[in-house]
Structures are given as C-alpha cells and as structure tokens.
Design a protein around this motif. Structure first.
Motif, PDB file in Angstrom:
ATOM      1  N   ASP A 253      -1.284   7.393 -27.816  1.00 34.56           N
ATOM      2  CA  ASP A 253      -1.310   8.372 -26.725  1.00 34.56           C
ATOM      3  C   ASP A 253      -1.113   7.715 -25.361  1.00 34.56           C
ATOM      4  N   THR A 254      -0.351   6.623 -25.327  1.00 35.18           N
ATOM      5  CA  THR A 254      -0.041   5.991 -24.049  1.00 35.18           C
ATOM      6  C   THR A 254       1.444   6.138 -23.737  1.00 35.18           C
ATOM      7  N   LEU A 255       1.763   6.014 -22.459  1.00 38.84           N
ATOM      8  CA  LEU A 255       3.108   6.241 -21.937  1.00 38.84           C
ATOM      9  C   LEU A 255       3.786   4.908 -21.647  1.00 38.84           C
ATOM     10  N   TRP A 256       4.996   4.722 -22.203  1.00 39.25           N
ATOM     11  CA  TRP A 256       5.833   3.561 -21.892  1.00 39.25           C
ATOM     12  C   TRP A 256       6.898   4.033 -20.916  1.00 39.25           C
ATOM     13  N   ASN A 257       6.848   3.531 -19.684  1.00 43.19           N
ATOM     14  CA  ASN A 257       7.693   4.026 -18.603  1.00 43.19           C
ATOM     15  C   ASN A 257       8.675   2.964 -18.124  1.00 43.19           C
ATOM     16  N   CYS A 258       9.978   3.271 -18.205  1.00 40.12           N
ATOM     17  CA  CYS A 258      11.018   2.358 -17.726  1.00 40.12           C
ATOM     18  C   CYS A 258      11.011   2.324 -16.203  1.00 40.12           C
ATOM     19  N   ARG A 259      11.081   1.115 -15.654  1.00 40.04           N
ATOM     20  CA  ARG A 259      11.053   0.934 -14.209  1.00 40.04           C
ATOM     21  C   ARG A 259      12.457   0.574 -13.738  1.00 40.04           C
ATOM     22  N   VAL A 260      13.135   1.556 -13.162  1.00 40.92           N
ATOM     23  CA  VAL A 260      14.540   1.450 -12.795  1.00 40.92           C
ATOM     24  C   VAL A 260      14.680   0.917 -11.369  1.00 40.92           C
ATOM     25  N   VAL A 261      15.916   0.804 -10.898  1.00 40.26           N
ATOM     26  CA  VAL A 261      16.237   0.355  -9.536  1.00 40.26           C
ATOM     27  C   VAL A 261      15.616  -1.020  -9.266  1.00 40.26           C
ATOM     28  N   GLY A 262      15.945  -1.964 -10.149  1.00 41.68           N
ATOM     29  CA  GLY A 262      15.485  -3.326  -9.955  1.00 41.68           C
ATOM     30  C   GLY A 262      14.125  -3.634 -10.536  1.00 41.68           C
ATOM     31  N   GLY A 263      13.486  -2.660 -11.190  1.00 44.63           N
ATOM     32  CA  GLY A 263      12.157  -2.898 -11.752  1.00 44.63           C
ATOM     33  C   GLY A 263      12.160  -3.870 -12.911  1.00 44.63           C
ATOM     34  N   ALA A 264      13.249  -3.888 -13.690  1.00 49.60           N
ATOM     35  CA  ALA A 264      13.453  -4.871 -14.766  1.00 49.60           C
ATOM     36  C   ALA A 264      12.249  -4.990 -15.698  1.00 49.60           C
ATOM     37  N   SER A 265      11.629  -3.871 -16.004  1.00 47.53           N
ATOM     38  CA  SER A 265      10.416  -3.914 -16.812  1.00 47.53           C
ATOM     39  C   SER A 265      10.097  -2.536 -17.376  1.00 47.53           C
ATOM     40  N   ILE A 266       9.152  -2.526 -18.314  1.00 48.71           N
ATOM     41  CA  ILE A 266       8.544  -1.294 -18.813  1.00 48.71           C
ATOM     42  C   ILE A 266       7.047  -1.405 -18.576  1.00 48.71           C
ATOM     43  N   ALA A 267       6.478  -0.377 -17.978  1.00 47.39           N
ATOM     44  CA  ALA A 267       5.038  -0.338 -17.740  1.00 47.39           C
ATOM     45  C   ALA A 267       4.394   0.610 -18.748  1.00 47.39           C
ATOM     46  N   ARG A 268       3.288   0.174 -19.309  1.00 52.03           N
ATOM     47  CA  ARG A 268       2.545   0.999 -20.262  1.00 52.03           C
ATOM     48  C   ARG A 268       1.289   1.518 -19.572  1.00 52.03           C
ATOM     49  N   PHE A 269       1.168   2.863 -19.510  1.00 45.00           N
ATOM     50  CA  PHE A 269       0.052   3.501 -18.812  1.00 45.00           C
ATOM     51  C   PHE A 269      -0.763   4.360 -19.770  1.00 45.00           C
ATOM     52  N   THR A 270      -2.042   4.479 -19.510  1.00 45.91           N
ATOM     53  CA  THR A 270      -2.859   5.481 -20.184  1.00 45.91           C
ATOM     54  C   THR A 270      -2.509   6.857 -19.615  1.00 45.91           C
ATOM     55  N   PRO A 271      -2.925   7.956 -20.275  1.00 49.35           N
ATOM     56  CA  PRO A 271      -2.670   9.289 -19.711  1.00 49.35           C
ATOM     57  C   PRO A 271      -3.320   9.512 -18.355  1.00 49.35           C
ATOM     58  N   ARG A 272      -4.241   8.649 -17.967  1.00 46.48           N
ATOM     59  CA  ARG A 272      -4.874   8.749 -16.649  1.00 46.48           C
ATOM     60  C   ARG A 272      -4.188   7.877 -15.607  1.00 46.48           C
ATOM     61  N   GLY A 273      -3.149   7.118 -16.037  1.00 43.00           N
ATOM     62  CA  GLY A 273      -2.407   6.303 -15.094  1.00 43.00           C
ATOM     63  C   GLY A 273      -2.888   4.879 -14.971  1.00 43.00           C
ATOM     64  N   GLU A 274      -3.762   4.432 -15.851  1.00 41.83           N
ATOM     65  CA  GLU A 274      -4.233   3.045 -15.816  1.00 41.83           C
ATOM     66  C   GLU A 274      -3.188   2.148 -16.476  1.00 41.83           C
ATOM     67  N   LEU A 275      -2.841   1.051 -15.826  1.00 40.32           N
ATOM     68  CA  LEU A 275      -1.830   0.133 -16.347  1.00 40.32           C
ATOM     69  C   LEU A 275      -2.432  -0.726 -17.452  1.00 40.32           C
ATOM     70  N   LEU A 276      -1.783  -0.677 -18.633  1.00 39.90           N
ATOM     71  CA  LEU A 276      -2.216  -1.482 -19.764  1.00 39.90           C
ATOM     72  C   LEU A 276      -1.369  -2.733 -19.944  1.00 39.90           C
ATOM     73  N   ALA A 277      -0.078  -2.617 -19.655  1.00 38.43           N
ATOM     74  CA  ALA A 277       0.827  -3.751 -19.862  1.00 38.43           C
ATOM     75  C   ALA A 277       2.066  -3.582 -19.009  1.00 38.43           C
TER      76      ALA A 277
END
Length: 303
Positions: free
Chosen positions: A217-241
């Motif tokens: 139940d966590t969100l893997w979010n692509c970081r575009v425009v030079g972000g060069a990464s994927i951020a993994r967030f909890t449904p509350r927006g806490e960064l896991l990875a």
C-alpha cells in the motif's frame, strides 16, 4: 531516516521514447504495454524473450489500460477509445467536449473497473513540439462501462499525473508544476472524492510524474524534470526510499514479471538538446529494477 541508494537497475529496452508513459503489465501475456505520447505509438514488450512490437496511434496516445472484453482502453489527445493491436481505434467518449484547448494526460483503470482520466491545458503543438501553458484547467474524470462520465474535481490543476488507490479508500494524485502529491477520500458508494490533503510538497528531487502502488500500500513516484529517481512514499506522504536511476526524466512505473517483483520504468527525452542526448543516449529507455518489492495485479476496465 529513509533508505537511499541504488537497486539492481538495467536497461530493459532502448525505446528512445520522446515521452514514454502509462506502462502496464498484462499478466495473461507476460508482456508490458506503454505509450510514447509525442512519438504517437504504443509499445508491447515481452521481457523474457525480448520480443518487441509497436503500433502507430492516430493522435497523441496519453494512457492505456486493460479491458475485460479484450484489448485495451486508450486515452488519446481528446477522446477515450477502445483498441486491439493491429486494429482501428474505436471512439468511446470525449470527457471534456467543452474545453477544446485541453487534452487528456494521466489515465488508469481503477480497482472497481472504471477508467479514470485527468486533463490539462494542451502543452503540445500538432507536430509534438512544446506549446506554452497559460493556465490551470485540468480535472479528474471517472468513466464507467456504459460510457457515463463523472467529473470528480474542479478544473484547477496544471499538469495532472499519478493515480493510485489505497486500501484505506484514499486516492493519490499529483500536479507536476506545483510539485505536490495529494490524497483524497474516495467513497465507493457515491463514487465521489472529498477531503483533499497535500501529503508531499516541495520534494527536492525533480517533480512528480507517474506512479504505481505496491502490495504494501505504498506509492512509487517517478521524479521527472531532472529528478533521476523514484521516491517511495507511504499513503501519508512519508518518504520510505529514494532509488537513483540512470535516466533524468523517469515518467511512469509498474510492477511486472511472473511474481510482480520487477519494477519497470518508462522515461522521456522531451525538450532535451542534441548535445545532451549524444552524451546520454539511454534517455527515453525502459528500465527494469529487480526485486524492488511486490506489485499488485493490473485491474481491467469493465467493458
């Protein structure tokens, strides 16, 4: 502290997409499908064999989803269509007939079998070159199998991205230029959204683009425009990875493979200079991240 670093990432396919987007896993075929919006094509790739097919689209294809009745539901620039490989696109609905200066962007089949699409002011000229945006007129729409269209939000978003449904009946959504990810309450009975909360704001790596949910139940979010990464967030927006990537504009992601443990990531080369592309030829590739987690099965449109 969140985990930060690199997983085993490889180039699965050197697609050279201008704007690769909306990647999904078709488990019954053990294949990936995704679109190249500006390249006006739809890809199919079997990771195991390496077989690749591509089909031209009559307009900018913006999203793709599986159908219960076979084939796919596809968002084009203005209309949502049904499509099967090697067949014509069959018009289904036009979500915003009254806003000709808008276009579709994100689209995803929801867990209940409806198809959700979001819109934005059109940022593309007919030849695919960038077009200046002057306003925020995007909204979210729900499309049911009978062709009914329900507007779920006001028309107030810039570049609409990310669609994810949590186990707690929250809907996750992003506005790229605002660098914000939102959480809405979703009522399965009334089909309405309410209680919008900003759960991620001003994250330092790039801007939010497409995402997928996993079995935790966590969100893997692509970081575009030079972000060069994927951020993994909890449904509350806490960064896991935060997972580092070898492309600077990752755009969308999905879990696939026989056990749904490989994270596949599309990317873009839109607006990049020839010098940059010569130095970074893998921009626009499809990436594979082994053992990133465990995904969830892709829902099918109930029509």
């Amino acid at each position: 502290m969140p985990w930060e670093g690199s997983l085993q990432t490889s180039i699965q396919f050197a697609a050279q997409d201008i704007v690769g987007e909306s990647v999904i896993w078709a488990a019954h075929e053990q294949a990936l499908y995704w679109v190249d919006i500006v390249g006006k094509r739809i890809h199919r790739l079997e990771p195991e064999s390496g077989r690749h097919d591509a089909w031209p689209a009559p307009d900018f294809p913006t999203s793709i989803g599986l159908r219960e009745n076979g084939g796919f539901i596809v968002g084009l620039c203005r209309e949502v269509c049904f499509w099967c490989p090697d067949s014509a696109f069959e018009p289904f609905v036009v979500p915003e007939p009254d806003l000709p200066e808008n276009r579709l962007n994100e689209g995803r089949v929801a867990p209940d079998g409806s198809f959700w699409v979001s819109t934005m002011q059109n940022n593309l000229n007919p030849d695919g070159t960038p077009r200046e945006m002057t306003g925020r007129s995007g909204a979210i729409y729900r499309i049911d199998a009978d062709g009914s269209v329900m507007q779920l939000t006001p028309r107030e978003y810039g570049i609409t991205n990310t669609m994810g449904w949590t186990g707690g009946n929250r809907f996750l959504f992003a506005d790229t230029p605002q660098n914000e990810i939102y959480s809405f309450a979703y009522d399965p009975q009334t089909k309405r959204l309410s209680d919008r909360r900003t759960i991620v704001k001003g994250f330092a790596r790039g801007l939010p683009d497409g995402s997928c949910m996993d079995a935790e139940d966590t969100l893997w979010n692509c970081r575009v425009v030079g972000g060069a990464s994927i951020a993994r967030f909890t449904p509350r927006g806490e960064l896991l990875a935060l997972v580092e990537l070898p492309v600077s504009w990752p755009t969308s992601c999905t879990f696939g493979g026989p056990d749904l443990s490989t994270l596949y990531v599309t990317s873009a080369r839109f607006t990049m200079t020839p010098d940059h592309l010569a130095a970074h030829p893998i921009e626009g590739s499809l990436l594979a991240i082994a053992d990133a987690g465990v995904g969830i099965s892709e829902p099918k449109f109930a029509g």
